[in-house]
Design a protein around this motif. Structure first.
Motif, PDB file in Angstrom:
ATOM      1  N   SER A   1       0.829  -1.203   0.000  1.00 37.69           N
ATOM      2  CA  SER A   1       0.000   0.000   0.000  1.00 37.69           C
ATOM      3  C   SER A   1       0.865   1.256   0.000  1.00 37.69           C
ATOM      4  O   SER A   1       0.611   2.205  -0.756  1.00 37.69           O
TER       5      SER A   1
ATOM      6  N   ARG B   1      -7.365  -0.216  -1.278  1.00 37.94           N
ATOM      7  CA  ARG B   1      -7.335   1.242  -1.445  1.00 37.94           C
ATOM      8  C   ARG B   1      -8.633   1.730  -2.082  1.00 37.94           C
ATOM      9  O   ARG B   1      -9.212   2.731  -1.649  1.00 37.94           O
TER      10      ARG B   1
ATOM     11  N   GLU C   1       1.229   4.251  -2.966  1.00 40.07           N
ATOM     12  CA  GLU C   1       1.118   5.691  -2.775  1.00 40.07           C
ATOM     13  C   GLU C   1       2.335   6.411  -3.363  1.00 40.07           C
ATOM     14  O   GLU C   1       2.204   7.468  -3.986  1.00 40.07           O
TER      15      GLU C   1
END
Length: 434
Positions: free
Chosen positions: A267, A375, A271
């Protein structure tokens, strides 16, 4: 303080083992053979993980397959796409009981999970630094509330396992939100929908979001008896101890960043990639990002590309393939098309970089698209591993029951001692090496 530092330093030296000794004594680190295959440590009828074939003693990579009780997960996911969002419950029944349920059996199983939940003893006043630790505490408290926690019959263990499986989502979200959920679970909803409702504290979700969550749960439900948390569960099961201790130990294993924590790392990597691509991107740029990750120049500077590579799968991870398909649908539903295209192209760039820099063929693993899926579902990264635990509990219970029924030997492998032999000299009161 200086004395303590000296003792700590001496301890580090005392525990250091020459890496060359493993080859000399033919000790298989990580229970892995020299050709990358796993050391055979047991038999199972629950799950098969296939990434290669051995032909005349040589390993040949093939497209990955994940088999639950004889059924391909691809077929199971496809089958559930035409039914209510209850795929995880169907898979859990299959893993635990060894057959696909009839509609009546599935309804009874879902009711049993619903009835097994008891929120009365959950305490949310205390805080721990990690949800997985809180989960271990709650499961061990089930032992304390069980009037006969050590009863060893298969039926008793199965009943206790269903209680754990039904309660574990409540444990996670009660501790996550620091509140009780007296209305959980909603009996007319499947686990995937209940999880979305608990995570968001509302029923505002689309059917495709529920399908993606259901698919994630189905694909995380089991991965053979050799993965670290399941093997830890099986090792402890062989002692004859209670199922609560075995499930708690499995969760402790899953907490480790080398096992269950990879989705959180993925994750963060997602980003970073999106931030670097916010002003435009192309394949060359994505390849440069992959090379910089391998060169320890980006993200956590570990030299790893999270979500790429697997111990068994080489050509393809069937879980990643299936999650990618569901992610594509959700991305176009919710306006994440560009993000999906970035990660789809980065997958190819990362595989190319791994081939060029390390000379190995590899594929995206389950974490690559799981992180992106969570997400899009607006699930916080701190919940990723706990959701993994919720799903994998079905597999842990199945392997616990199978091994307790079929393998009555205590698992007790051997180590080779490579330390010194010493004598104690009584007159001088110190040790002399010899």
């Amino acid at each position: 303080m200086n004395t303590l530092k000296r003792i700590y330093r001496e301890n580090m030296e005392a525990n250091q083992i020459d890496p060359s000794l493993y080859a000399r004594y033919r000790v298989k680190q990580g229970l892995r053979n020299e050709n990358g295959t796993g050391v055979k440590v047991g038999l199972t009828k629950i799950c098969d993980v296939v990434g290669y074939q051995m032909i005349h003693g040589h390993k040949h990579n093939i497209d990955g397959q994940l088999i639950y009780r004889g059924y391909s997960v691809r077929d199971l996911v496809k089958m559930q796409s035409k039914k209510p969002v209850q795929g995880y419950e169907t898979v859990a029944f299959l893993l635990i009981f060894g057959k696909l349920p009839t509609d009546q059996e599935l309804a009874l199983f879902r009711q049993a999970l619903h009835d097994a939940v008891n929120a009365d003893f959950i305490q949310v006043e205390y805080e721990t630094s990690n949800l997985l630790n809180a989960l271990q505490i709650e499961i061990l408290k089930l032992y304390g509330s069980d009037p006969n926690p050590d009863r060893d019959s298969l039926e008793e263990r199965m009943s206790k396992g269903i209680s754990i499986l039904g309660s574990i989502p409540l444990f996670v979200f009660s501790n996550y939100h620091h509140k009780r959920f007296d209305a959980y679970p909603l009996s007319d909803k499947g686990l995937a929908e209940n999880i979305l409702a608990l995570a968001r504290q509302s029923d505002a979700y689309t059917i495709q979001e529920a399908r993606v969550m259901d698919t994630l749960l189905m694909l995380h439900a089991d991965h053979g008896g050799g993965n670290n948390s399941t093997f830890a569960n099986v090792v402890i099961t062989s002692t004859g101890t209670d199922i609560y201790s075995c499930m708690s130990a499995a969760i402790g294993s899953l907490k480790g960043p080398r096992h269950g924590g990879a989705a959180e790392k993925m994750s963060g990597q997602c980003e970073m990639i999106l931030e670097l691509c916010q002003n435009g991107w192309d394949d060359q740029m994505l390849e440069e990002i992959a090379y910089k990750l391998l060169a320890k120049e980006l993200y956590d500077k570990s030299g790893l590309i999270y979500g790429i590579g697997h111990a068994i799968y080489t050509k393809s991870d069937p879980r990643a393939v299936l999650i990618k398909e569901e992610c594509r649908k959700l991305a176009y539903e919710q306006g994440y098309e560009e993000e999906f295209e970035i990660f789809s192209h980065f997958e190819q760039a990362a595989k190319k970089a791994m081939k060029r820099c390390k000379g190995i063929e590899c594929c995206a693993n389950v974490d690559f698209y799981s992180g992106f899926a969570y997400r899009m579902l607006h699930i916080e990264p701190s919940l990723f591993t706990s959701l993994f635990a919720i799903a994998r509990t079905a597999g842990w219970i199945a392997h616990h029951l199978e091994n307790r029924q079929s393998n009555r030997k205590l698992i007790r492998p051997a180590n080779i001692y490579v330390g010194e032999r010493k004598e104690w000299n009584e007159s001088d009161d110190y040790c002399i090496s010899r």
